[in-house]
Design a protein around this motif. Structure first.
Motif, PDB file in Angstrom:
ATOM      1  N   ASP A   1      -2.578 -13.862   6.868  1.00 55.59           N
ATOM      2  CA  ASP A   1      -2.991 -14.537   5.438  1.00 55.59           C
ATOM      3  C   ASP A   1      -1.705 -13.935   4.431  1.00 55.59           C
ATOM      4  O   ASP A   1      -2.169 -12.986   3.702  1.00 55.59           O
ATOM      5  CB  ASP A   1      -4.361 -14.209   4.969  1.00 55.59           C
TER       6      ASP A   1
ATOM      7  N   ASN B   1      -9.934  -4.077   4.145  1.00 54.88           N
ATOM      8  CA  ASN B   1      -9.123  -3.585   5.531  1.00 54.88           C
ATOM      9  C   ASN B   1      -8.216  -4.345   5.856  1.00 54.88           C
ATOM     10  O   ASN B   1      -8.441  -5.313   6.586  1.00 54.88           O
ATOM     11  CB  ASN B   1     -10.213  -3.216   6.548  1.00 54.88           C
ATOM     12  N   GLU B   2      -6.939  -3.963   5.533  1.00 56.41           N
ATOM     13  CA  GLU B   2      -5.447  -4.826   5.894  1.00 56.41           C
ATOM     14  C   GLU B   2      -4.578  -4.121   6.630  1.00 56.41           C
ATOM     15  O   GLU B   2      -4.293  -2.815   6.166  1.00 56.41           O
ATOM     16  CB  GLU B   2      -5.327  -5.768   4.692  1.00 56.41           C
TER      17      GLU B   2
ATOM     18  N   HIS C   1      -2.055  -9.212   7.439  1.00 56.15           N
ATOM     19  CA  HIS C   1      -3.216  -9.221   8.437  1.00 56.15           C
ATOM     20  C   HIS C   1      -4.390  -8.740   7.580  1.00 56.15           C
ATOM     21  O   HIS C   1      -4.308  -7.633   7.642  1.00 56.15           O
ATOM     22  CB  HIS C   1      -2.860  -8.961   9.727  1.00 56.15           C
ATOM     23  N   ALA C   2      -5.360  -9.672   7.288  1.00 64.23           N
ATOM     24  CA  ALA C   2      -6.362  -9.024   6.892  1.00 64.23           C
ATOM     25  C   ALA C   2      -7.429  -8.762   8.085  1.00 64.23           C
ATOM     26  O   ALA C   2      -8.075  -9.725   8.657  1.00 64.23           O
ATOM     27  CB  ALA C   2      -7.432  -9.972   5.865  1.00 64.23           C
ATOM     28  N   ASN C   3      -7.919  -7.621   8.440  1.00 63.05           N
ATOM     29  CA  ASN C   3      -8.862  -7.330   9.424  1.00 63.05           C
ATOM     30  C   ASN C   3     -10.108  -7.357   8.956  1.00 63.05           C
ATOM     31  O   ASN C   3     -11.053  -7.966   9.765  1.00 63.05           O
ATOM     32  CB  ASN C   3      -8.386  -5.716   9.772  1.00 63.05           C
ATOM     33  N   GLU C   4     -10.481  -6.930   7.939  1.00 64.27           N
ATOM     34  CA  GLU C   4     -11.686  -7.329   7.166  1.00 64.27           C
ATOM     35  C   GLU C   4     -11.454  -7.416   5.628  1.00 64.27           C
ATOM     36  O   GLU C   4     -10.323  -7.126   5.165  1.00 64.27           O
ATOM     37  CB  GLU C   4     -12.740  -5.994   7.125  1.00 64.27           C
ATOM     38  N   SER C   5     -12.158  -8.398   5.114  1.00 64.88           N
ATOM     39  CA  SER C   5     -11.845  -8.672   3.703  1.00 64.88           C
ATOM     40  C   SER C   5     -13.243  -8.561   2.801  1.00 64.88           C
ATOM     41  O   SER C   5     -14.361  -8.374   3.487  1.00 64.88           O
ATOM     42  CB  SER C   5     -11.135  -9.945   3.548  1.00 64.88           C
TER      43      SER C   5
ATOM     44  N   ALA D   1     -15.598 -12.826   5.019  1.00 64.20           N
ATOM     45  CA  ALA D   1     -15.083 -13.300   6.346  1.00 64.20           C
ATOM     46  C   ALA D   1     -13.995 -14.359   6.355  1.00 64.20           C
ATOM     47  O   ALA D   1     -12.969 -14.563   7.107  1.00 64.20           O
ATOM     48  CB  ALA D   1     -15.850 -13.705   7.426  1.00 64.20           C
TER      49      ALA D   1
ATOM     50  N   GLU E   1     -17.638  -2.943   3.955  1.00 63.63           N
ATOM     51  CA  GLU E   1     -17.257  -4.351   3.922  1.00 63.63           C
ATOM     52  C   GLU E   1     -16.614  -4.750   2.981  1.00 63.63           C
ATOM     53  O   GLU E   1     -16.505  -5.717   2.139  1.00 63.63           O
ATOM     54  CB  GLU E   1     -18.745  -4.939   3.791  1.00 63.63           C
TER      55      GLU E   1
ATOM     56  N   GLU F   1      -9.971 -13.463   6.611  1.00 62.76           N
ATOM     57  CA  GLU F   1      -9.677 -12.513   7.881  1.00 62.76           C
ATOM     58  C   GLU F   1      -8.689 -13.137   8.815  1.00 62.76           C
ATOM     59  O   GLU F   1      -8.703 -14.521   8.848  1.00 62.76           O
ATOM     60  CB  GLU F   1     -11.026 -12.297   9.024  1.00 62.76           C
TER      61      GLU F   1
END
Length: 273
Positions: free
Chosen positions: A179, A140-141, A166-170, A173, A137, A176
């Motif tokens: 950004d 993931n960018e 692009h933040a796929n997961e940060s 939330a 968690e 995301e």
């Protein structure tokens, strides 16, 4: 050592400092300049950032598999980090997320278009991508943009890339989606060679992320991480020390819920394949 030196030259790491560009050559066999390398690093770090621990420390010993190379139109760099390799209660990564992956493929625009796109100090242009993955968690960018190999006085060839992020997961939330942007550059400059062929290098990188959304009190619109290392290299081994400066790293504003600004120390021992 001769084999290792030829590999470095092929990788552009021993490129002499110069102002004119040297066009990429894709005539004939596009694989004629291919190369690849891989090495294992054992790293001990003191005061990494960001720090969220109660005692205000982030120290660890971790293992890194680092790799790169060139195959035709593709250029690649990446590494995989495995933290707390000694399963030590003294590590600030003990019993926590223990994996981080960076994967940075680039594709030559010179090769794709069949044209020489060099100009001034720019040798070659790329479509650049970058993927950072860490934790279930956590981070993931994906980043995509334009890159270039640039000849810089004294340093020689430096890789430079400008990405959209692009933040796929940060870490939560709220970050995301598309950004902000990131500018990255890296360098490898041998500056002293011993009689046995081993040498000392100044090597490092800079990652500056900007234009991010300050959607919460602990978020910053920009963040910086820059690493400056002095390393001794032989054909099979390297030993070095690096000083890294963090400023609101990962867009985490310093002093709100943790410490994201300051200096960290990295001690490294390397075996090269």
């Amino acid at each position: 050592m001769a084999k290792f030196t030829k590999t470095l030259i092929a990788a552009g790491l021993l490129a002499a400092a110069a102002t004119p560009a040297f066009a990429a050559d894709y005539s004939g066999d596009i694989h004629k300049n291919d190369y690849k390398w891989m090495q294992f690093n054992v790293m001990h770090t003191i005061d990494q950032r960001p720090i969220f621990t109660e005692d205000g420390n982030y120290n660890d010993t971790y293992f890194e598999m680092e790799f790169g190379g060139r195959s035709g139109i593709f250029d690649l760099y990446g590494y995989v980090d495995v933290f707390d390799i000694f399963d030590s209660k003294h590590s600030d990564k003990h019993k926590q997320e223990n994996l981080f992956i960076k994967f940075a493929p680039r594709m030559s625009l010179d090769a794709l278009t069949g044209k020489d796109l060099s100009f001034g100090p720019v040798q070659e242009m790329y479509v650049s991508t970058l993927f950072n993955i860490g934790g279930v968690e956590g981070l993931n960018e994906s980043l995509v943009g334009l890159g270039a190999d640039v000849m810089v006085p004294w340093f020689g060839k430096m890789g430079m890339n400008l990405y959209a992020r692009h933040a796929n997961e940060s870490f939560d939330a709220g970050a995301e989606g598309w950004d902000g942007y990131q500018f990255s550059m890296n360098w490898f400059k041998p500056f002293y060679t011993f009689s046995n062929g081993s040498f000392v290098s100044y090597q490092g990188y800079l990652d500056y992320t900007f234009g991010m959304d300050e959607y919460a009190a602990d978020r910053s619109s920009d963040g910086l991480g820059t690493f400056h290392g002095i390393y001794w290299h032989s054909d099979r081994y390297a030993v070095g020390y690096g000083l890294k400066y963090f400023k609101d790293v990962y867009g985490i504003k310093d002093g709100v819920y943790g410490d994201s600004t300051g200096f960290g120390h990295y001690f490294s021992v390397t075996y090269k394949f």
